[in-house]
Write a protein that holds these residues in place. Structure first.
Motif, PDB file in Angstrom:
ATOM      1  N   UNK A 296      -1.242  15.752  -6.301  1.00 49.17           N
ATOM      2  CA  UNK A 296      -0.906  14.805  -5.231  1.00 49.17           C
ATOM      3  C   UNK A 296      -1.757  15.083  -3.996  1.00 49.17           C
ATOM      4  N   UNK A 297      -1.865  16.382  -3.712  1.00 50.00           N
ATOM      5  CA  UNK A 297      -2.668  16.851  -2.599  1.00 50.00           C
ATOM      6  C   UNK A 297      -4.118  16.377  -2.693  1.00 50.00           C
TER       7      UNK A 297
ATOM      8  N   UNK B  14      -4.062   4.396  -4.378  1.00 47.13           N
ATOM      9  CA  UNK B  14      -3.335   5.516  -5.012  1.00 47.13           C
ATOM     10  C   UNK B  14      -3.080   5.180  -6.483  1.00 47.13           C
ATOM     11  N   UNK B  15      -2.615   3.943  -6.693  1.00 48.26           N
ATOM     12  CA  UNK B  15      -2.366   3.498  -8.069  1.00 48.26           C
ATOM     13  C   UNK B  15      -3.641   3.476  -8.899  1.00 48.26           C
ATOM     14  N   UNK B  16      -4.732   2.997  -8.258  1.00 46.98           N
ATOM     15  CA  UNK B  16      -6.000   2.924  -8.987  1.00 46.98           C
ATOM     16  C   UNK B  16      -6.389   4.314  -9.484  1.00 46.98           C
TER      17      UNK B  16
ATOM     18  N   UNK C  84      -3.906   9.232   3.939  1.00 50.44           N
ATOM     19  CA  UNK C  84      -2.919   9.096   2.863  1.00 50.44           C
ATOM     20  C   UNK C  84      -2.201  10.444   2.731  1.00 50.44           C
ATOM     21  N   UNK C  85      -0.879  10.402   2.639  1.00 52.25           N
ATOM     22  CA  UNK C  85      -0.145  11.671   2.567  1.00 52.25           C
ATOM     23  C   UNK C  85       0.197  12.029   1.122  1.00 52.25           C
TER      24      UNK C  85
ATOM     25  N   UNK D 280       5.182   9.656  -4.524  1.00 53.97           N
ATOM     26  CA  UNK D 280       6.061   8.515  -4.741  1.00 53.97           C
ATOM     27  C   UNK D 280       5.471   7.555  -5.790  1.00 53.97           C
ATOM     28  N   UNK D 281       4.187   7.276  -5.652  1.00 51.68           N
ATOM     29  CA  UNK D 281       3.543   6.373  -6.610  1.00 51.68           C
ATOM     30  C   UNK D 281       3.551   7.009  -8.002  1.00 51.68           C
TER      31      UNK D 281
END
Ligand SMILES: [Cu+2]
Length: 497
Positions: free
Chosen positions: A456-457, A426-428, A477-478, A484-485
């Motif tokens: 985000x979706x 997610x961060x990447x 992954x939600x 949040x990230x």
């Protein structure tokens, strides 16, 4: 005295034809004298009801050699339509489409314009046609409340391609909601014959949600005032001329496109990738330019472009202010069928590079979004949506099969780096990645740009796809995990969406 001046002008003129005493109709272009020569007398014959067409279609030529009385019946309809897959918007329309119905008359015609406003409308509307000579272009005469009808008459004195639009306050909002279209006033000798005529019109749109954010999206007045559109579109929808809706032609054909720009704010740098316009009647006027790559269309202006097709394939129409094409929707396809012409073009197809996710249907993305709304989203739906979004977003570098490119882009298929800590991906995606990384024993030291423009979706669906494709097995992954990230990581100013 007058004769002397004419002689002098003729003597210095570069073009002999400009001073020739007798000219065939087809070369009269440079010498119409504008409206002063456009009044061909009173209308003759029976009144004619104008054929109106929805985009991308153009009404047939008038095929007349006399001025007539032409009746145009336009109805304003406010309706919800899809602006992008899974995104709806309340458009205000002339005739139920964006842009509105195409009107075609002949110079010298007397046009009786009837404007109806459907009883279900919430707003009053009117029409200002740039092809009208008279204060307001018809606006004051056509102010029409819901459930009412008005009419006015004008003489089409000047030939040309003209924009019409609603001019009811707040004018910007009526135009931003899709209230514009084109009227072609044919020259007396008509337009030269071609194989296809198409109607295309650009517009900019302002929604509260981000680009492609699903669901119904209201108009955002502040974004409109700031001239910061969410969408820049041809013919009012991202899919208006892509996939099954692409414009069609064959090799060796001659094509004319009437292209308008409704605005309300942006000017268009209109370009057709892989074609050169043989002829451009810029600004919708009488003169033309030849061999043009990109033509500028002002807001509230129009252009007639002509070209012929030689090499088969997909040709991509864009506003060459290029982020609008790839990140706001200003992209449409002309599909040309026919035999390859290797002597002109070697034939390698590079279309996907340009059109990315537009080559596939975005329907699975809309399905996943509505399933999320109702709380029934499955991993399989996320994988399906993510697969579509991966194309053109990540596949450009990591390749369709997730294998990457040796020494350049690391693989996502069976990547030990990825599968060791799936949530780190997610961060990447949101922040990018730089510096040395080791994937399956090979070290890469390159740059992945941040992809924070994705919602985000979208990130959730893409990563669920990546973690469950090409032999990978991982979690779903939600959207919440991505949110949040996004909220907790600090990004440089420029990377923020
Ligand atoms: Cu209006």
């Amino acid at each position: 005295m007058k004769k002397l001046i004419t002689l002098l002008v003729c003597a210095t003129a570069l073009s002999l034809t400009a001073c020739a005493p007798e000219k065939p109709a087809s070369t009269r272009v440079a010498d119409t004298g504008g409206s002063r020569k456009g009044d061909f007398g009173p209308p003759q014959g029976e009144p004619i009801k104008a054929v109106l067409t929805s985009p991308p279609h153009v009404p047939p030529p008038t095929n007349r050699n006399y001025p007539a009385k032409v009746i145009v019946e336009l109805e304003v309809i406010e309706k919800d339509m899809e602006i992008a897959e899974g995104v709806s918007y309340t458009f205000w329309t002339f005739g139920g489409t964006v842009p509105g119905s195409f009107i075609r008359v002949r110079q010298g015609d007397t046009v009786e314009l009837h404007l109806k406003n459907h009883p279900s409308s919430k707003m009053p509307h009117n029409i200002d046609l740039h092809g009208v000579t008279g204060p307001g272009g018809g606006a004051a005469s056509t102010f029409t409340a819901p459930g009412h009808r008005t009419q006015f008459t004008f003489k089409a004195l000047n030939q040309g391609l003209y924009v019409y639009h609603c001019a009811t306050a707040p004018v910007g909002m009526h135009v931003a909601n899709g209230m514009y279209g084109l009227i072609l006033v044919e020259p007396p000798e008509g337009m030269s014959p071609v194989d296809h005529e198409y109607y295309v019109m650009q517009g900019d749109f302002y929604t509260v949600g981000k680009y492609r954010e699903k669901g119904h999206q209201p108009f955002d007045m502040q974004k409109a005032i700031d001239e910061n559109p969410t969408y820049v579109l041809f013919n009012g929808a991202e899919t208006s001329m892509t996939g099954p809706n692409a414009l069609q032609s064959k090799t060796g054909q001659h094509i004319r496109m009437y292209v308008g720009n409704g605005g309300p704010n942006l000017v268009s740098s209109f370009h057709l990738i892989g074609e050169i316009f043989d002829k451009v009647q810029y600004e919708g006027g009488t003169h033309f330019q030849e061999n043009v790559q990109t033509t500028l269309i002002p807001a509230g202006g129009a252009v007639t472009v002509e070209y012929h097709t030689e090499v088969p394939g997909s040709y991509v129409m864009v506003d060459h202010s290029i982020f609008r094409a790839f990140n706001k929707g200003a992209l449409a396809i002309l599909q040309v069928e026919g035999a390859e012409q290797p002597q002109i073009y070697s034939g390698k197809q590079v279309d996907e590079m340009y059109i990315g996710d537009k080559v596939v249907s975005l329907a699975p993305v809309a399905v996943a979004a509505s399933a999320r709304e109702t709380g029934t989203l499955t991993k399989a739906q996320q994988v399906a949506a993510g697969g579509v979004l991966f194309k053109g977003t990540c596949s450009t570098c990591h390749q369709d099969d997730g294998a990457g490119l040796p020494n350049v882009f690391p693989p996502l298929a069976k990547s030990d780096y990825l599968l060791k800590d799936p949530k780190h991906a997610i961060e990447v995606v949101l922040n990018g990645l730089t510096g040395p990384v080791t994937v399956n024993g090979n070290t890469y030291n390159s740059v992945m740009p941040p992809m924070s423009q994705l919602t985000d979706d979208e990130v959730a669906n893409i990563l669920t796809y990546v973690l469950n494709s090409w032999g990978n097995t991982g979690p779903a992954i939600s959207k919440q995990e991505v949110a949040k990230v996004r909220a907790t990581t600090k990004r440089s100013e420029g990377a923020a969406h």
